[in-house]
Design an enzyme around this catalytic site. Structure first.
Site, mmCIF file in Angstrom:
data_model
loop_
_atom_site.group_PDB
_atom_site.id
_atom_site.type_symbol
_atom_site.label_atom_id
_atom_site.label_comp_id
_atom_site.label_asym_id
_atom_site.label_seq_id
_atom_site.Cartn_x
_atom_site.Cartn_y
_atom_site.Cartn_z
ATOM 1 C CG ASP A 21 5.532 4.223 -1.981
ATOM 2 O OD1 ASP A 21 4.953 5.207 -2.902
ATOM 3 O OD2 ASP A 21 5.036 3.497 -1.788
ATOM 4 C CG LEU A 54 2.000 9.975 5.293
ATOM 5 C CD1 LEU A 54 2.263 10.979 6.688
ATOM 6 C CD2 LEU A 54 1.621 10.844 4.239
ATOM 7 C CB SER A 55 6.360 6.071 1.627
ATOM 8 O OG SER A 55 5.441 5.733 0.627
HETATM 9 C C1 GLA Z 1 1.566 2.138 -2.124
HETATM 10 C C2 GLA Z 1 2.782 1.657 -3.174
HETATM 11 C C3 GLA Z 1 2.917 2.281 -4.318
HETATM 12 C C4 GLA Z 1 1.668 2.798 -4.893
HETATM 13 C C5 GLA Z 1 0.753 3.441 -4.023
HETATM 14 C C6 GLA Z 1 -0.616 3.527 -4.481
HETATM 15 O O1 GLA Z 1 2.186 3.421 -1.524
HETATM 16 O O2 GLA Z 1 3.792 1.307 -2.185
HETATM 17 O O3 GLA Z 1 3.866 1.776 -5.112
HETATM 18 O O4 GLA Z 1 1.287 1.722 -5.796
HETATM 19 O O5 GLA Z 1 0.480 2.556 -2.814
HETATM 20 O O6 GLA Z 1 -0.662 4.489 -5.537
#
Ligand code: GLA
Length: 382
Positions: free
Chosen positions: A170, A123-124
């Site tokens: 993200d 979830l970043s």
């Molecule tokens: C992670 C990376 C993103 C993207 C996703 C996969 O979240 O940080 O930049 O590549 O994986 O879609």
């Protein structure tokens, strides 16, 4: 957590650690990617939205850098500059370094971080931390940084400094998100389009946490680069893997080793699914969006090989109980499943899926629902 509770918590943490009140508090959301997975480093479209959980960063000026987080607990970390320690403080130091490059210098700062975004859940949380830290430091230095500037700083902090070869999805959604909308980001051009997204989506954590800096993510990126290079022997002007169309893909089957062909096929079919999902969302056709989510998951499972059994099972359970669709979101190898289901049936579907999951894996996923939230903001400045 409600904004007022998070603000109280981060102020209390800051004061108890440093004996003083913070000068600035900024916050940024996590994100869930609806569809368009592993496309942002292949110049394809992605369709994320910001979630209602956030990272809150309180800062005050100091000599040297000290930081503490409610998520990890423990004593404050005192940071030296210029090298990687292998913990969350690297992301903050990456931001400090990138700010210096654009002339926003600081002798030091004290930070307190409060977050309700689980780390490693896809979830970043790291983009939320870097974007919120950049906004807080900028404000502390008397500079209001644009959303584009915050995106760049946060991207380079993670990509160049920490060394995760991520794309820009993200940081872009976390900085630019508009409440009540999903974002179509075309990573080939950087163009952003927002579409109304009044729906609730559900997050079903697999309970498997992933660490991005190691493992499959960077390996997949290398494979995509290799597939592109080989395709360029046939089509010298080819800009990216995402620029292959379905006819070229059929020809690429004879040019690429089987594994690289699978990676390319995921990318090319996912590009098509993402544009179709965007159109379906605009038409309010959630059943079609759901079908595309399921097809995306299947492609991640069989072609990109980035899912885990727990996620495959949750998708099957959710769809079997009447969800429009579900898929593993984010980098993969763990993290969370995102689910879209008919309003008013969501509760029963989630409960049924999680109970069946618990019977097989011995733990109950802590599922939760979210609507599309707003991006980074400065919550307080003295
Ligand atoms: C992670 C990376 C993103 C993207 C996703 C996969 O979240 O940080 O930049 O590549 O994986 O879609």
């Amino acid at each position: 957590m409600p904004a007022s509770a998070a603000l109280d918590q981060v102020v209390t943490l800051f004061e108890s650690m440093y004996g003083d009140a913070p000068t600035v508090i900024a916050s940024a959301p996590g994100r869930v990617n609806l569809i368009g997975e592993h496309l942002d480093y292949n110049s394809g479209p992605v369709l994320p939205l910001a979630i209602e959980r956030r990272v809150w960063v309180a800062v005050g000026a100091a000599h040297g850098f000290t930081m503490v987080s409610s998520a990890t607990g423990g004593a404050p970390i005192r940071r030296a500059e210029g090298f990687i320690e292998g913990n969350w403080s690297d992301y903050v130091m990456g931001v400090v370094q990138e700010l210096r490059k654009i002339g926003v210098g600081m002798a030091g700062a004290q930070l307190a971080v409060v977050s309700d975004i689980e780390q490693g859940a896809g979830l970043s949380s790291s983009a939320a931390l870097t974007v919120a830290s950049a906004a807080a430091f900028g404000q502390l230095a008397g500079q209001e940084l644009s959303h584009d500037a915050l995106t760049d700083i946060a991207f380079r902090a993670e990509h160049d400094y920490v060394g995760v070869r991520c794309g820009r999805m993200d940081q872009t959604i976390v900085a630019h998100a508009v409440e009540g909308t999903a974002m179509l980001l075309d990573t080939a051009t950087g163009a952003i389009t927002t579409s109304p997204f009044p729906h609730e989506v559900w997050i079903l954590p697999t309970g498997i946490t992933h660490a991005l800096a190691d493992g499959g993510y960077n390996a997949r990126r290398r494979e995509c680069e290799e597939a592109l290079q080989r395709c360029r022997e046939r089509w010298p002007g080819l800009q990216s893997l995402a620029a292959l169309d379905l006819v070229m893909l059929a020809e690429a089957a004879a040019l690429l080793p089987p594994t690289l062909f699978q990676r390319a096929r995921h990318v090319v079919t996912e590009v098509d699914r993402t544009w179709r999902a965007e159109r379906a969302l605009e038409n309010g056709d959630l059943e079609e969006v759901g079908r595309l989510l399921v097809a995306s998951h299947e492609s991640l499972k069989t072609d990109f090989e980035s899912t885990v059994t727990e996620a495959d099972f949750l998708v099957e359970l959710a769809v079997g109980r009447g969800a429009f669709g579900a898929r593993l979101t984010g980098a993969g190898w763990g993290g969370s499943v995102v689910m879209l289901a008919p309003a008013r049936r969501e509760g029963e579907i989630v409960k049924g899926a999680c109970t069946a999951f618990a019977q097989r894996f011995g733990r109950m996923p802590a599922a939760w629902g979210t609507r599309a939230s707003g991006g980074v903001r400065v919550d307080f400045a003295a």
